[in-house]
Design a protein around this motif. Structure first.
Motif, PDB file in Angstrom:
ATOM      1  N   SER A   1       0.106  -6.405  -6.071  1.00 47.85           N
ATOM      2  CA  SER A   1      -1.046  -5.293  -5.894  1.00 47.85           C
ATOM      3  C   SER A   1      -1.767  -5.611  -4.391  1.00 47.85           C
ATOM      4  O   SER A   1      -1.743  -6.771  -3.896  1.00 47.85           O
ATOM      5  CB  SER A   1      -1.831  -5.405  -6.789  1.00 47.85           C
TER       6      SER A   1
ATOM      7  N   ARG B   1       1.467   6.130  -7.313  1.00 47.64           N
ATOM      8  CA  ARG B   1       0.467   7.069  -7.929  1.00 47.64           C
ATOM      9  C   ARG B   1       0.868   8.433  -7.389  1.00 47.64           C
ATOM     10  O   ARG B   1       0.646   9.445  -8.366  1.00 47.64           O
ATOM     11  CB  ARG B   1      -0.933   6.805  -6.889  1.00 47.64           C
ATOM     12  N   LEU B   2       1.757   8.789  -6.534  1.00 48.14           N
ATOM     13  CA  LEU B   2       1.862  10.429  -6.226  1.00 48.14           C
ATOM     14  C   LEU B   2       3.123  10.368  -7.384  1.00 48.14           C
ATOM     15  O   LEU B   2       3.123  11.662  -8.070  1.00 48.14           O
ATOM     16  CB  LEU B   2       2.630  10.426  -4.939  1.00 48.14           C
TER      17      LEU B   2
ATOM     18  N   TYR C   1       2.375   1.461  -3.585  1.00 46.01           N
ATOM     19  CA  TYR C   1       1.218   1.922  -4.664  1.00 46.01           C
ATOM     20  C   TYR C   1       0.980   3.291  -4.467  1.00 46.01           C
ATOM     21  O   TYR C   1       0.672   3.942  -5.367  1.00 46.01           O
ATOM     22  CB  TYR C   1       0.055   1.046  -4.601  1.00 46.01           C
ATOM     23  N   GLN C   2       0.856   3.892  -3.365  1.00 51.80           N
ATOM     24  CA  GLN C   2       0.646   5.170  -2.940  1.00 51.80           C
ATOM     25  C   GLN C   2       1.561   6.045  -3.337  1.00 51.80           C
ATOM     26  O   GLN C   2       1.268   7.092  -4.119  1.00 51.80           O
ATOM     27  CB  GLN C   2       0.423   5.385  -1.373  1.00 51.80           C
ATOM     28  N   LYS C   3       2.819   5.765  -3.314  1.00 54.26           N
ATOM     29  CA  LYS C   3       4.236   6.204  -3.732  1.00 54.26           C
ATOM     30  C   LYS C   3       3.887   6.389  -5.410  1.00 54.26           C
ATOM     31  O   LYS C   3       4.401   7.412  -5.916  1.00 54.26           O
ATOM     32  CB  LYS C   3       5.337   5.774  -3.220  1.00 54.26           C
TER      33      LYS C   3
ATOM     34  N   GLU D   1       0.880  -1.283  -0.110  1.00 56.67           N
ATOM     35  CA  GLU D   1      -0.001  -0.006  -0.109  1.00 56.67           C
ATOM     36  C   GLU D   1       0.849   1.266  -0.063  1.00 56.67           C
ATOM     37  O   GLU D   1       0.501   2.015  -0.647  1.00 56.67           O
ATOM     38  CB  GLU D   1      -0.912  -0.137   1.220  1.00 56.67           C
ATOM     39  N   GLU D   2       2.035   1.166   0.735  1.00 56.28           N
ATOM     40  CA  GLU D   2       2.985   2.398   0.535  1.00 56.28           C
ATOM     41  C   GLU D   2       3.507   2.651  -0.611  1.00 56.28           C
ATOM     42  O   GLU D   2       3.574   3.674  -1.246  1.00 56.28           O
ATOM     43  CB  GLU D   2       3.949   2.210   1.759  1.00 56.28           C
TER      44      GLU D   2
END
Length: 795
Positions: free
Chosen positions: A621, A225-226, A221-223, A218-219
């Motif tokens: 994922s 997306r950013l 994929y959040q990175k 999650e960290e």
């Protein structure tokens, strides 16, 4: 167990607070807000933490935030208790979520024994009490009496029912041991979370790993997306910068055309400027031959040397002035001593002092000699006073004669002048006659002294000493005066020696001044030797001359640049040089800035794309990982349900085996009734159902009474008795201490006294910690003569 020490390092309002407890009855008293409830909560937190019981995951209770210190980065404490085997166990717990943890130590040896305690898979911590049969819910509903919270809850009812199954029915066809063995084998096949190779343990470990991977995923994929959002923004900015760069290129071409025209007209200006520089250079080179930096440095050294010598002269003059002041002071002291000693000689005074000592020894032997000594003093004293009168007569006569002789006829009559002269002559003659007569008598005494006996000779010598030193009061006074004169001679010698030393220092300083003055004279001569041939008188003039050499270097540099620029502009490099024209510099700076931004943006895009590729390599994922985790969670719950079912069944049959011939409910009713009678002196029979609902038998009518038919104070007493009765079932080993916070707040005086007396009896076998905000309990204990440990929280 017996709690021995509480150390509230940072908990609630307390900081570094230590409380020592006794094995029996402990009374902790203080006013409201003194911290009694905080101490009670601290004990619970140290034993169980602030977690909600009966949860699948670690969940914090509201009290966690309630007792967190407001102005401290710490939230921790320590508790020491003695277990049923006599060991001193030290519990250390950090309550902060970021450092949440508990450790157990042997308080005597300091050994870390945490791993020897049971492990709780929900809180992921070891259990400080060493057994899992009591959790915070049971603790708070039995041995821990909170203020105004004596009633039990449904969780406790469930725990009690698990231990109070009525197995009075003897069924010999059931093999309890075989059932328990089967249940043990079933649990072993499932395994435990700590057995990492068992099905249950591997599932727990795999789920823990998946949860960690899911958190990382999650960290990541959040990175991602950013980063992707940043790449889109950067591409838009890159397009805008490239458009601006193209516009700057077009503007540069336009400026080049204008620069070519400008340089053609500037070429002639450069040529004329070079010719002027050549003429100026020839003039300045002639002047620079007379000046050089080496000679200037020599002049600087001479000037600095001269300044230092002048500073030394000023410093030495200051030293001489200080010395002169000291010399004058010492000279005055020396003159003072000389004036005082002008009529004396040191050797004579020393000799006279020795004679005086001999006279003292001789005349002190007998009383008769002492009388003759005193008579001699009286005679000599009269002689001394007469001598003073003689001197007064002589002085007065001389003054009268002088006055009469210098006064003219206009001031005094002739007869008065003659009279004054005659009277003055008579007085002067009388004074001289008396003075010389007494001196003759003294000489006669000395002359005839040899004919006296030794005692008379000493008397004569003593009178001479008294006359010489003008001292007639006593031998001691005469001796003191001689000693004072000898001391004055010594101080005069020291003063003269000091004066000689000071003069020597002064002469040395004068020689140093002369040396520095000679050095200044030599330095001035050296400087004049350099400056005079040039017609100069000061260093500043020579420094100004050196400026010609710098100007020559500047002119040569300008001339060289002028010639180079002229050659470039007039030759084949004309177009290349025009690219670096000042007219184009601003546009070039803008192009460089835009190009730098483009390169920076491109590098950042490449970095972000590379980072995304690196982050995504080998990372699944979050959706896929959640599905795997949820599947494992379902499997783990199934294992836990099976284990829990086995535990419940095993518990049932263990209770069946141990209490198959006893009516546990009847025993509980009897025990609670006995406790209730001890504190009420009225009710002695109760009935408790499987939901912990209580009814009381009326001692008069034998009817069962609901609790709502009784007074509030009686209801509190019933629940008070229920808790003490349940303790034997929940805590079969009876190791937990009783902790009560104002349990008698609704009691009248008699009930309060009965309750306190009951607690004192309970404290004979168990540790009791009673917290109260009033002095009533303390007064009862003191009046009844009951032994207890008193701890005051007075602010």
């Amino acid at each position: 167990m017996k709690i021995k020490t509480l150390h509230l390092i940072a908990f609630g309002k307390f900081k570094d607070k230590t409380i020592e407890l006794d094995d029996g009855l402990n009374l902790i008293y203080g006013p409201n807000e003194a911290g009694k409830s905080t101490i009670q909560a601290f004990i619970e937190g140290m034993l169980f933490g602030f977690y909600k019981p009966y949860r699948k995951r670690r969940t914090y209770r509201e009290t966690f935030a309630q007792y967190k210190p407001l102005y401290s980065e710490q939230y921790r404490g320590a508790l020491v208790y003695v277990d049923e085997m006599g060991r001193e166990i030290r519990i250390e717990r950090d309550f902060l979520k970021t450092r949440d943890g508990v450790q157990m130590f042997d308080n005597i040896t300091g050994e870390d024994i945490t791993s020897t305690f049971p492990y709780d898979s929900v809180t992921k911590q070891y259990l400080p009490l060493g057994y899992q049969t009591i959790n915070s819910s049971i603790y708070n509903n039995t041995v821990n009496f909170r203020q105004m919270a004596l009633k039990t809850n449904a969780d406790l009812a469930k725990e009690i029912n698990d231990r109070m199954i009525d197995l009075a029915n003897d069924d010999h066809d059931v093999s309890v041991h075989h059932i328990i063995d089967y249940l043990d084998q079933k649990k072993k096949s499932i395994g435990t979370f700590r057995a990492t190779k068992s099905n249950y343990g591997m599932a727990v470990r795999h789920r823990s790993e998946l949860e960690d991977r899911l958190e990382q995923s999650e960290e990541v994929y959040q990175k991602l997306r950013l980063n992707q959002k940043k790449i889109l923004d950067l591409n838009q900015e890159l397009s805008a910068q490239k458009t601006q760069y193209k516009a700057l290129q077009n503007e540069e071409e336009h400026q080049k055309v204008k620069a070519l025209e400008a340089q053609k007209s500037k070429l002639e200006e450069i040529k004329k400027e070079g010719e002027a520089l050549e003429k100026k250079l020839a003039a300045y080179e002639e002047k620079t031959q007379q000046y050089n930096v080496s000679t200037y440095n020599t002049l600087l050294l001479l000037e600095e040397d001269r300044r230092q010598s002048e500073a030394q002269i000023e410093r030495i003059n200051q030293e001489i002035r200080t010395l002169q002041t000291e010399i004058e002071k010492t000279s005055r002291e020396s003159e003072h001593f000389k004036t005082r000693l002008r009529h004396f000689n040191a050797l004579q005074v020393t000799k006279d002092l020795e004679d005086l000592k001999q006279i003292q020894n001789q005349y002190s032997r007998t009383e008769k000699r002492s009388e003759r000594y005193d008579n001699l003093f009286q005679a000599f004293g009269h002689h001394r006073n007469s001598k003073l009168l003689d001197l007064i007569c002589i002085v007065a006569g001389v003054l009268m004669i002088l006055f009469s002789s210098i006064s003219g006829s206009g001031h005094l009559l002739l007869g008065i002048r003659v009279t004054l002269m005659i009277v003055g002559a008579v007085l002067a003659a009388f004074g001289f006659w008396m003075y010389f007569s007494r001196h003759r008598r003294i000489a006669d005494w000395e002359h005839t002294a040899l004919s006296f006996d030794p005692e008379d000779q000493m008397a004569v010598h003593l009178s001479i000493l008294m006359e010489r030193y003008n001292e007639t009061r006593s031998l001691e006074a005469l001796k003191e005066k001689m000693l004072g004169l000898l001391k004055a001679f010594s101080e005069l010698s020291e003063s003269d020696q000091k004066l000689a030393n000071l003069e020597m220092q002064k002469n040395s300083f004068k020689q140093q001044i002369q040396t520095h003055q000679n050095k200044i004279k030599n330095d001035n001569a050296e400087s004049e030797k350099i400056l005079k041939p040039l017609g100069l008188s000061k260093l500043e003039d020579y420094q100004a001359g050196l400026d010609y050499e710098r100007q020559v270097m500047d002119i040569k540099a300008k001339l060289s640049a002028n010639q180079k620029l002229y050659e470039d502009l007039n030759g084949e490099n004309f177009v290349r040089v025009s690219d670096q024209s000042d007219m184009l510099e601003e546009g070039k700076q803008q192009k460089r800035a835009v190009n730098k931004k483009i390169e920076t943006i491109q590098r950042e895009i490449a970095r972000l794309e590379g980072e995304n590729k690196s982050l995504s390599d080998g990372v699944k994922s979050p959706v896929e990982l959640r599905e795997q985790r949820d599947a494992l969670t379902q499997q783990i719950r199934k294992y836990e349900d099976e284990i829990r079912a086995c535990d419940m069944a095993e518990s049932f049959f263990v209770q069946y085996s141990k209490r198959s011939h006893a009516n546990q409910a009847g025993s509980l009713n009897e025990k609670i009734g006995r406790i209730l009678y001890n504190i009420t002196h009225k009710y002695h029979e109760v009935r408790v159902d499987d939901q912990m609902n209580i009814k009381v038998v009326d001692p008069i009518t034998s009817n069962l009474l609901e609790l709502d038919q009784l007074s509030g104070g009686t209801i509190d007493q019933i629940y008070f008795a229920l808790r003490f009765g349940l303790r034997g079932i929940i805590d079969r080993q009876q190791v937990m201490p009783f902790i009560l916070d104002d349990p008698f707040v609704q009691y009248d005086d008699q009930r309060r006294k009965d309750g306190v007396v009951f607690l004192s009896k309970a404290a004979e076998n168990d540790q009791v910690i009673l917290l109260t905000c009033s002095q009533n309990e303390k007064m009862i204990l003191d009046q009844e003569g009951i032994s207890y440990m008193g701890i005051s929280l007075e602010r």
